[in-house]
Design a protein around this motif. Structure first.
Motif, PDB file in Angstrom:
ATOM      1  N   SER A   1     -17.367 -10.432  25.344  1.00 54.70           N
ATOM      2  CA  SER A   1     -18.049 -11.163  24.274  1.00 54.70           C
ATOM      3  C   SER A   1     -17.182 -11.436  23.056  1.00 54.70           C
ATOM      4  CB  SER A   1     -19.301 -10.397  23.829  1.00 54.70           C
ATOM      5  OG  SER A   1     -18.947  -9.130  23.298  1.00 54.70           O
ATOM      6  N   ARG A   2     -16.151 -10.611  22.825  1.00 49.05           N
ATOM      7  CA  ARG A   2     -15.370 -10.786  21.601  1.00 49.05           C
ATOM      8  C   ARG A   2     -14.048 -10.043  21.704  1.00 49.05           C
ATOM      9  NH1 ARG A   2     -18.897  -6.741  17.652  1.00 49.05           N
ATOM     10  NH2 ARG A   2     -18.394  -4.811  18.778  1.00 49.05           N
ATOM     11  N   ALA A   3     -13.159 -10.365  20.749  1.00 45.82           N
ATOM     12  CA  ALA A   3     -11.913  -9.619  20.549  1.00 45.82           C
ATOM     13  C   ALA A   3     -11.960  -9.046  19.140  1.00 45.82           C
ATOM     14  CB  ALA A   3     -10.705 -10.532  20.728  1.00 45.82           C
ATOM     15  N   ARG A   4     -11.659  -7.746  19.009  1.00 50.43           N
ATOM     16  CA  ARG A   4     -11.747  -7.102  17.695  1.00 50.43           C
ATOM     17  C   ARG A   4     -10.452  -6.362  17.395  1.00 50.43           C
ATOM     18  NH1 ARG A   4     -16.845  -3.718  15.605  1.00 50.43           N
ATOM     19  NH2 ARG A   4     -17.417  -5.856  15.058  1.00 50.43           N
ATOM     20  N   LEU A   5      -9.988  -6.513  16.169  1.00 50.05           N
ATOM     21  CA  LEU A   5      -8.806  -5.825  15.670  1.00 50.05           C
ATOM     22  C   LEU A   5      -9.212  -4.962  14.481  1.00 50.05           C
ATOM     23  CD1 LEU A   5      -5.645  -5.458  15.167  1.00 50.05           C
ATOM     24  CD2 LEU A   5      -5.890  -7.430  13.641  1.00 50.05           C
ATOM     25  N   ILE A   6      -8.700  -3.713  14.456  1.00 51.86           N
ATOM     26  CA  ILE A   6      -8.870  -2.839  13.294  1.00 51.86           C
ATOM     27  C   ILE A   6      -7.499  -2.303  12.916  1.00 51.86           C
ATOM     28  CG2 ILE A   6      -9.913  -0.733  12.383  1.00 51.86           C
ATOM     29  CD1 ILE A   6     -12.195  -1.092  14.348  1.00 51.86           C
ATOM     30  N   VAL A   7      -7.111  -2.538  11.673  1.00 50.84           N
ATOM     31  CA  VAL A   7      -5.861  -2.005  11.127  1.00 50.84           C
ATOM     32  C   VAL A   7      -6.249  -1.116   9.947  1.00 50.84           C
ATOM     33  CG1 VAL A   7      -3.621  -2.516  10.112  1.00 50.84           C
ATOM     34  CG2 VAL A   7      -4.586  -4.051  11.834  1.00 50.84           C
ATOM     35  N   ALA A   8      -6.028   0.190  10.109  1.00 50.01           N
ATOM     36  CA  ALA A   8      -6.404   1.150   9.066  1.00 50.01           C
ATOM     37  C   ALA A   8      -5.162   1.885   8.590  1.00 50.01           C
ATOM     38  CB  ALA A   8      -7.449   2.135   9.593  1.00 50.01           C
ATOM     39  N   ASP A   9      -4.968   1.948   7.262  1.00 50.37           N
ATOM     40  CA  ASP A   9      -3.825   2.676   6.711  1.00 50.37           C
ATOM     41  C   ASP A   9      -4.306   3.692   5.684  1.00 50.37           C
ATOM     42  OD1 ASP A   9      -3.714   1.664   3.888  1.00 50.37           O
ATOM     43  OD2 ASP A   9      -3.346  -0.275   4.855  1.00 50.37           O
ATOM     44  N   ASP A  10      -3.405   4.611   5.331  1.00 48.60           N
ATOM     45  CA  ASP A  10      -3.729   5.650   4.349  1.00 48.60           C
ATOM     46  C   ASP A  10      -3.060   5.374   3.010  1.00 48.60           C
ATOM     47  OD1 ASP A  10      -1.123   6.035   5.037  1.00 48.60           O
ATOM     48  OD2 ASP A  10      -1.292   8.201   5.420  1.00 48.60           O
TER      49      ASP A  10
ATOM     50  N   ALA B   1       0.813  -1.219   0.000  1.00 45.03           N
ATOM     51  CA  ALA B   1       0.000   0.000   0.000  1.00 45.03           C
ATOM     52  C   ALA B   1       0.844   1.265   0.000  1.00 45.03           C
ATOM     53  CB  ALA B   1      -0.933   0.006   1.215  1.00 45.03           C
ATOM     54  N   HIS B   2       2.150   1.154   0.384  1.00 47.35           N
ATOM     55  CA  HIS B   2       3.029   2.320   0.485  1.00 47.35           C
ATOM     56  C   HIS B   2       2.393   3.388   1.369  1.00 47.35           C
ATOM     57  CE1 HIS B   2       5.622   0.562  -2.537  1.00 47.35           C
ATOM     58  NE2 HIS B   2       4.588   0.436  -3.374  1.00 47.35           N
ATOM     59  N   ALA B   3       1.848   2.943   2.495  1.00 46.19           N
ATOM     60  CA  ALA B   3       1.188   3.859   3.417  1.00 46.19           C
ATOM     61  C   ALA B   3       2.222   4.623   4.220  1.00 46.19           C
ATOM     62  CB  ALA B   3       0.260   3.080   4.344  1.00 46.19           C
ATOM     63  N   THR B   4       1.804   5.757   4.765  1.00 45.16           N
ATOM     64  CA  THR B   4       2.652   6.532   5.666  1.00 45.16           C
ATOM     65  C   THR B   4       2.166   6.457   7.111  1.00 45.16           C
ATOM     66  OG1 THR B   4       1.351   8.542   5.224  1.00 45.16           O
ATOM     67  CG2 THR B   4       3.276   8.130   3.814  1.00 45.16           C
ATOM     68  N   THR B   5       0.890   6.131   7.293  1.00 48.44           N
ATOM     69  CA  THR B   5       0.324   6.057   8.643  1.00 48.44           C
ATOM     70  C   THR B   5      -0.544   4.807   8.756  1.00 48.44           C
ATOM     71  OG1 THR B   5       0.289   8.469   8.840  1.00 48.44           O
ATOM     72  CG2 THR B   5      -1.104   7.218  10.370  1.00 48.44           C
ATOM     73  N   VAL B   6      -0.374   4.091   9.862  1.00 46.92           N
ATOM     74  CA  VAL B   6      -1.192   2.909  10.145  1.00 46.92           C
ATOM     75  C   VAL B   6      -1.651   2.999  11.595  1.00 46.92           C
ATOM     76  CG1 VAL B   6      -1.337   0.404  10.231  1.00 46.92           C
ATOM     77  CG2 VAL B   6       0.099   1.503   8.507  1.00 46.92           C
TER      78      VAL B   6
ATOM     79  N   THR C   1      -8.034   4.594  -1.800  1.00 47.16           N
ATOM     80  CA  THR C   1      -8.868   4.915  -0.626  1.00 47.16           C
ATOM     81  C   THR C   1      -8.295   4.388   0.682  1.00 47.16           C
ATOM     82  OG1 THR C   1     -10.196   2.902  -0.874  1.00 47.16           O
ATOM     83  CG2 THR C   1     -10.925   4.869  -2.069  1.00 47.16           C
ATOM     84  N   GLY C   2      -7.127   3.780   0.652  1.00 52.24           N
ATOM     85  CA  GLY C   2      -6.610   3.176   1.858  1.00 52.24           C
ATOM     86  C   GLY C   2      -7.284   1.835   2.146  1.00 52.24           C
TER      87      GLY C   2
END
Length: 384
Positions: free
Chosen positions: A326-335, A312-317, A370-371
């Motif tokens: 109730s659960r474990a949730r992971l979100i990885v968002a990059d630009d 993705a050649h992102a600069t921010t993650v 769009t990232g």
């Protein structure tokens, strides 16, 4: 075809009893036994049994079975006519017994009725007014009882043989199923190892390659930056070696309990190499969650960071993890530049397989320019 064969020793035993009784009657002059047709008929019967067992070791075909029954009936009649002791009538019990194995219960009962009729006709021809003779009536009753016991014994023998065949078939199916399970287990283990190599060792090798490129690029312009890049590459190499050792310990069931928060802290610290700004927000209590689920979350974060850096050649993650009851949730968002959803590679495929095995789901929200936003959700199960 199931093996349905009469008990081999029964006919031989009856032949021997009849031979002894007929021989004794001949010696003492009882009833006028004719030794040549008597002994010859028994010998032919014994040979016939041997030939049938060798020719048809599993089961006699219906046509041959009918011919053999007719031949035995003729030989039984010959031996009975030549026997002065009257013991040869017991040979007729072998007819329904043999027929049960070849044709079933109905045929055996029908032949038994015919045998009773044959005995009755014989008494009518040889003993006048036989229904008033105790000896003949007793012989007939004993013959009928013998028929009943013979057919019952044949039924038990057939059921036992069929049960043995079903048991052998069940064992064969169990062996086949065990082979399939072993093959599927080996395949699943190979897939798991492939995911581990890609998600763990592949991530570290990617980091090492990037850091070495950075060190080469800044070697002359900024030796300090180059030296720090080499130090970071060395640390990544150590982590790669530790991942390999961790996998070996896992295979040997010697691994310690996995701690997601500390592992993610190390991961994000390593990933933030100056060109990629990585933030981590880890909240909630992970102690009640299954280790396999936490490891799947960690591997997903690894894959998300690797993709952000390599593709993705992102600069921010931004990495966000929350563990609740109730659960474990992971979100990885990059630009980064994103990608077309249909172009998912092996890494995302392996991630989906790993998360599905842990009972969770994966969502990827992305598009060209769009990232990428990766969301992994795994319901809570008992801790292991």
């Amino acid at each position: 075809m199931p093996s349905l064969r009469p008990v081999p020793w029964l006919s031989s035993l009856l032949y021997g009893v009849v031979l002894v009784a007929g021989g004794y009657a001949s010696i003492i002059g009882l009833g006028g036994t004719h030794l040549v047709p008597f002994a010859g008929g028994l010998a032919v019967l014994a040979v016939l049994d041997q030939v049938e067992r060798r020719r048809y070791p599993v089961r006699t075909p219906p046509g041959s079975a009918v011919a053999l029954l007719a031949a035995r009936l003729a030989l039984y009649a010959l031996v009975a006519a030549a026997d002065g002791s009257g013991m040869s009538r017991v040979l007729f019990l072998l007819l329904p017994f043999t027929a049960y194995f070849a044709f079933g219960r109905a045929a055996a009962i029908a032949i038994g009725v015919v045998c009773v009729g044959f005995v009755v006709v014989t008494f009518e021809l040889t003993v006048p007014d036989w229904p008033r003779e105790v000896e003949q009536v007793s012989d007939l009753l004993m013959f009928i009882v013998g028929l009943i016991l013979t057919i019952a014994m044949a039924a038990v023998a057939v059921q036992e043989q069929r049960g043995r065949v079903r048991l052998e078939e069940s064992h064969a199916k169990l062996r086949e199923y065990a082979a399939r399970v072993s093959e599927l287990s080996a395949t699943a283990e190979r897939n798991r190892l492939a995911r581990d190599i890609h998600d763990g060792l592949g991530h570290h090798l990617t980091a090492i390659a990037v850091l070495l490129e950075k060190a080469a690029a800044f070697g002359e312009r900024d030796p300090g930056v180059a030296r720090r890049a080499l130090d970071d590459a060395q640390q990544s190499a150590r982590r790669a070696l530790e991942d390999v050792r961790q996998s070996v310990r896992t295979l040997r069931a010697e691994t310690e309990r996995f701690r997601l928060s500390s592992a993610l802290a190390d991961l994000t610290r390593e990933a933030g190499d100056g060109r990629l700004n990585v933030t981590l927000d880890c909240t909630g209590d992970e102690t009640g969650h299954d280790s396999a689920a936490l490891l799947a979350i960690y591997r997903a974060a690894q894959e998300g960071l690797t993709n952000a850096r390599r593709h993705a050649h992102a600069t921010t993650v931004a990495v966000n993890v929350h563990c609740d009851p109730s659960r474990a949730r992971l979100i990885v968002a990059d630009d980064g530049r994103g990608f077309a959803p249909e172009r998912e590679g092996f890494g995302l495929l392996g991630m989906r397989e790993r998360v599905e095995l842990a009972g969770g789901s994966v969502e990827v929200d992305t598009g060209p320019g769009t990232g990428t936003r990766l969301t992994v959700t795994i319901p809570r199960r008992t801790a292991s």
